[in-house]
Design an enzyme around this catalytic site. Structure first.
Site, PDB file in Angstrom:
ATOM      1  CG  ASP A   9      -0.197  -2.665 -12.792  1.00  0.00           C
ATOM      2  OD1 ASP A   9      -0.626  -2.019 -13.448  1.00  0.00           O
ATOM      3  OD2 ASP A   9       1.149  -2.622 -12.410  1.00  0.00           O
ATOM      4  CB  SER A  10      -0.091  -1.821 -16.984  1.00  0.00           C
ATOM      5  OG  SER A  10       0.856  -1.505 -16.741  1.00  0.00           O
ATOM      6  CE1 TYR A  41      -2.136  -3.583 -19.786  1.00  0.00           C
ATOM      7  CE2 TYR A  41      -3.667  -3.084 -18.639  1.00  0.00           C
ATOM      8  CZ  TYR A  41      -2.694  -4.100 -19.070  1.00  0.00           C
ATOM      9  OH  TYR A  41      -3.245  -5.330 -19.145  1.00  0.00           O
ATOM     10  N   GLY A  42      -0.620   3.136 -20.733  1.00  0.00           N
ATOM     11  CA  GLY A  42      -0.640   4.376 -20.329  1.00  0.00           C
ATOM     12  C   GLY A  42      -0.101   5.231 -22.047  1.00  0.00           C
ATOM     13  CB  CYS A  72      -3.337  -0.596 -13.450  1.00  0.00           C
ATOM     14  SG  CYS A  72      -2.624   0.289 -14.976  1.00  0.00           S
ATOM     15  CD  GLU A 150       6.728  -3.526 -16.584  1.00  0.00           C
ATOM     16  OE1 GLU A 150       6.916  -5.287 -17.236  1.00  0.00           O
ATOM     17  OE2 GLU A 150       5.522  -3.386 -15.749  1.00  0.00           O
ATOM     18  CB  CYS A 182       1.528   4.778 -12.025  1.00  0.00           C
ATOM     19  SG  CYS A 182       2.440   4.308 -12.900  1.00  0.00           S
ATOM     20  CB  THR A 183      -0.124   1.219  -9.107  1.00  0.00           C
ATOM     21  OG1 THR A 183      -0.050   0.267 -10.695  1.00  0.00           O
ATOM     22  CG2 THR A 183      -1.089   1.173  -9.243  1.00  0.00           C
ATOM     23  CG  HIS A 184       4.516   0.661 -12.937  1.00  0.00           C
ATOM     24  ND1 HIS A 184       3.368   0.562 -13.274  1.00  0.00           N
ATOM     25  CD2 HIS A 184       5.887  -0.274 -13.908  1.00  0.00           C
ATOM     26  CE1 HIS A 184       3.822  -0.521 -14.438  1.00  0.00           C
ATOM     27  NE2 HIS A 184       4.578  -1.018 -14.482  1.00  0.00           N
TER      28      HIS A 184
END
Ligand code: DGL
Length: 259
Positions: A9-10, A41-42, A72, A150, A182-184
């Site tokens: 993932d990012s 990355y987005g 991601c 993050e 979004c996986t975040h």
């Protein structure tokens, strides 16, 4: 030596997918790359996302991974076709769960919160077109949310204010399903629940990705023996503290790696 499942993932968001994989396949060894130095990355171009996805894939292949989970949405929607065409291992991707949302909605209006990179991708558009006929899909870019997560600020006031700004216009349009693209974003669920009405359904694809991973391992005869005592190696090219906060326990190792 058993081969591990590779996941990238990012940054730390894909740990929401890793968690589902570990729950369903506790005997599988895993290697996770958190490319936090290059997050988000987005906001990047398709070419840059592709280049980063290739870099992560090649590192996971060097580490002998038997299957790669692109954890991601942004990397999946921009790069998975290329990865599948150019590398021999099976790839599992994650895309915003439009189909389950379209099947579930009563108001015929669903919201999708995702990165700019995902919402602008042709894969997202074709999926939307295919599964959301007769449904209004309200798209919202989550600019800034990945950076806050993050930075360990998933539960902060700053995040709450930004989320409210993104959710309110979709709520005013009476969405009854919110797709987390979004996986975040699963790490924002506690805050989201405070900001939306009780009847709203939050949809993310983590469990579905784990089930698909299991099916593809079995189909390709790649599954590890169920008696294996799994190890999980996490590599990050940024500070290890954000990852350590999210994942810990027996068999888990977190290291800094310059990649
Ligand atoms: N976790 C990534 C996703 O699912 C975040 C992308 C980003 O770094 O902007 O899209």
């Amino acid at each position: 030596m058993l081969k591990p499942i590779g996941i990238f993932d990012s940054g730390i968001g894909g740990t929401s997918i890793w968690r589902e994989i570990e729950k369903l396949l506790p005997y599988e060894d895993t290697i996770y790359l958190a490319d936090s130095a290059n997050a988000p990355y987005g906001a990047k171009s398709k070419e840059q996302i592709l280049e980063l996805s290739i870099k992560n894939t090649e590192l996971l292949l060097q580490k002998n991974c038997k299957l790669i989970v692109v954890a991601c949405n942004t990397a999946t929607t921009n790069a998975i076709d290329f990865l599948r065409a150019n590398y021999d291992v099976p790839f599992i991707g994650i895309e915003p769960a439009i189909k389950p949302a379209a099947l579930h909605t009563k108001t015929k209006k669903v919201g999708v919160l995702a990165t700019k990179g995902t919402l602008s991708s042709s894969l997202f558009h074709s999926t939307s077109k295919m599964f959301a006929q007769g449904i209004t899909v309200l798209e919202q870019e989550g600019t800034g949310l990945v950076e806050l997560i993050e930075d360990g600020k998933a539960h902060s006031e700053e995040t709450r204010i930004l989320l409210k700004k993104y959710l309110d216009p979709m709520l005013e349009e009476h969405i009854d399903c919110l797709v987390l693209g979004c996986t975040h974003y699963p790490y924002l669920i506690p805050l989201i629940m405070e900001l939306v009405p009780p009847g709203l359904t939050i949809i993310d694809s983590g469990e579905a990705v784990a089930r698909q991973t299991k099916a593809v391992l079995e189909k390709n005869q790649l599954a590890a023996p169920t008696k294996n005592k799994a190890t999980h190696r996490f590599y990050t090219n940024a500070d290890t503290s954000a990852l350590s906060f999210l994942v810990s326990g027996p068999g888990i190792y977190i290291e800094y790696l310059d990649f």
